[in-house]
Write an enzyme that holds these catalytic residues in place. Structure first.
Site, short mmCIF file in Angstrom:
data_model
loop_
_atom_site.label_atom_id
_atom_site.label_comp_id
_atom_site.label_asym_id
_atom_site.label_seq_id
_atom_site.Cartn_x
_atom_site.Cartn_y
_atom_site.Cartn_z
N GLU A 1 0.81 -1.23 0.00
CA GLU A 1 0.00 0.00 0.00
C GLU A 1 0.84 1.28 0.00
O GLU A 1 0.75 2.10 0.93
CB GLU A 1 -0.95 0.00 1.20
CG GLU A 1 -1.94 -1.14 1.18
CD GLU A 1 -2.93 -1.11 2.33
OE1 GLU A 1 -2.79 -0.28 3.24
OE2 GLU A 1 -3.87 -1.93 2.32
N GLU B 1 -5.35 -8.48 0.68
CA GLU B 1 -5.99 -8.09 1.95
C GLU B 1 -7.46 -7.84 1.72
O GLU B 1 -7.84 -7.22 0.71
CB GLU B 1 -5.38 -6.78 2.51
CG GLU B 1 -4.07 -6.96 3.21
CD GLU B 1 -3.58 -5.65 3.83
OE1 GLU B 1 -4.40 -4.81 4.25
OE2 GLU B 1 -2.35 -5.48 3.88
O1 IFM Z 1 -3.90 -3.07 9.21
C1 IFM Z 1 -3.91 -2.54 7.93
C2 IFM Z 1 -2.77 -3.09 7.11
O2 IFM Z 1 -1.54 -2.87 7.73
C3 IFM Z 1 -2.72 -2.45 5.75
N1 IFM Z 1 -4.02 -2.53 5.10
C4 IFM Z 1 -5.19 -2.16 5.85
C5 IFM Z 1 -5.20 -2.86 7.20
C6 IFM Z 1 -6.44 -2.44 8.00
O3 IFM Z 1 -6.41 -1.07 8.22
#
Ligand code: IFM
Length: 452
Positions: A167, A354
């Site tokens: 990210e 994710e």
């Molecule tokens: O916890 C985070 C992760 O580190 C990166 N993506 C989003 C998740 C939830 O906020």
């Protein structure tokens, strides 16, 4: 109707975590200080004064955590390597004791039949590099490639695919533009060189990984952007936001150019950061896969006054997570179709790296089960529409340190009592385990005509 049970045979099931959010052991085995260690010490920076110094103590309890993963029946585990464990000051020779930890973890995963999928950078830059400019400085990209080579030299014989960055958009905006994450810089648009240097780091590290015969992915946080209305001003604002959130970190990789940022008054060299040859390097070698981190769509309206060329508008009438994020599973389907429309043949296979939600502190997390089921149904519809999706890694295995929110947001399939470090699987754990087993059994069995 297509649903999660129709995901293709060979589809890979996983969970995701990140080093600073679970490992703890902040001072052990020569680990250096990271920007998050420093940020957590700033009064008021993190809710309740929390930090990741102990987190889930995964550094010591990783065997128990791998056992939980084995119980889930996972194909893959996405975790991140802490750069400050490998190079405590972000440069120089490898700290062997730090790499030993990941060596043990990789062997433990393989013994459990789980493929390790490491991310090289999930926001925990060595503080020593931040002290010389962090991602605002071009040299950090070269340091990252050196670190990637050290990690790959140690683990590449057992780890076939690597994610370079997690990210970069969130790191840019929260860490460098708004200052609500480490390193806590609030530079607004002057932060943009940190975008280019992260992408350059990806390109340089990708070359190191590929030279060792390894597959390369990146995990981007992406969101379908919906204009608040059909009015031209709202549509223009939505396009401007889309350029920043989605295109800034994907167009250079897949199209070899930056998106139009003229709505921000920014030219294609991102404040002078882009040099000749950089975009060729960033886009040259094909990505083995695009990691997509999806949580929710974004609704955008024209701004009410001067400043940024967009304003966020509320999404009403849908459930909301404990974090107050809107739950819109269809957004995942919409996002994947938009990616195909935008990038066509340049879009590599997708892995959802994710997806998940925070819930309140309860073991009976039906909210999470419903969330995951609905998103997997949307994913199955995308595969039925011809998108090549290879796997799904839910965020997250364990309740963990949720950055500026400290321990107040729980994303785990497994509850963690942070006072005792006791792990207790939630209802969603059993649900995910059973779904994986059912999908695997159905994939192995011959398909009945006209059915699943
Ligand atoms: O916890 C985070 C992760 O580190 C990166 N993506 C989003 C998740 C939830 O906020």
């Amino acid at each position: 109707m297509t649903d999660r049970h129709d995901l293709p045979a060979g589809f890979r099931w996983g969970v995701s975590t990140a080093a600073y959010q679970i490992e703890g052991a902040a001072d052990e085995d020569g680990r250096g200080r990271s920007v998050w260690d420093a940020f957590c010490e700033r009064p008021g920076a993190v809710k309740n004064g929390d930090s990741g110094r102990t987190a889930c103590d995964h550094y010591h309890r990783w065997r128990e955590d791998v056992e939980l993963m084995r119980e889930l029946g996972l194909d893959g585990y996405r975790f991140s390597i802490a750069w400050p464990r490998v190079q405590p000051t972000g440069r120089g020779p490898a700290n062997t004791a730090g790499l030993d930890f990941y060596d043990r973890l990789v062997d433990g995963l393989l013994a459990a039949g789980i493929t390790p999928l490491p991310t090289l950078f999930h926001w925990d830059l060595p503080q020593a590099l931040e002290d010389t400019g962090g991602w605002l400085r071009r040299d950090t990209a070269h340091r990252f490639a050196e670190y990637a080579a050290l990690a790959a030299d140690r683990l590449g014989d057992r780890v076939p695919a690597w994610i370079t960055l997690n990210e970069p958009f969130v790191h840019l905006v929260y860490g460098y533009a708004l200052g609500i994450h480490a390193p806590g810089r609030a530079l607004l648009l002057d932060a943009l060189p940190a975008a280019h240097h992260q992408l350059l780091a990806h390109g340089l590290a990708a070359a190191e990984l590929r030279a060792r015969g390894l597959d390369v992915l990146i995990a981007n946080n992406l969101t379908p952007v919906r204009p608040a209305s059909d009015a031209p001003a709202d549509r223009a604002a939505a396009a401007a936001y889309d350029a920043l959130h989605n295109r800034l970190f994907t167009d250079p990789l897949l199209l070899g150019r930056y998106p139009d940022l003229s709505a921000y008054g920014v030219g294609p060299d991102l404040h002078g950061a882009v040099r000749d040859g950089d975009l060729a390097l960033i886009s040259a070698p094909a990505l083995a896969g695009l990691g997509v981190n999806y949580y929710n769509p974004t609704r955008i309206a024209a701004p009410a006054g001067p400043g940024l060329p967009f304003a966020e508008a509320p999404i009403d009438g849908v459930p909301r997570t404990h974090f107050d994020w809107p739950v819109v599973p269809e957004g995942l389907h919409e996002l994947l179709l938009t990616l195909r429309e935008r990038y066509g043949a340049a879009l590599p296979p997708v892995t959802v790296t994710e997806n998940g939600c925070s819930t309140d502190d309860t073991l009976d997390d039906t909210f999470r089960t419903d969330y995951l089921a609905a998103h997997l149904d949307a994913l199955a519809r995308a595969t039925a529409d011809g998108i090549d999706v290879r796997g799904y890694y839910t965020w997250s295995l364990l309740d963990n340190f949720e950055w500026a929110e400290g321990y107040s947001q729980r994303f785990g399939l497994v509850h963690v009592d942070f006072a005792t470090q006791r792990r207790t699987p939630k209802a969603s754990f059993a649900w995910y385990r059973d779904l994986i087993a059912a999908h695997r059994a159905a994939s192995a069995a011959p398909r009945p005509a006209g059915g699943r």
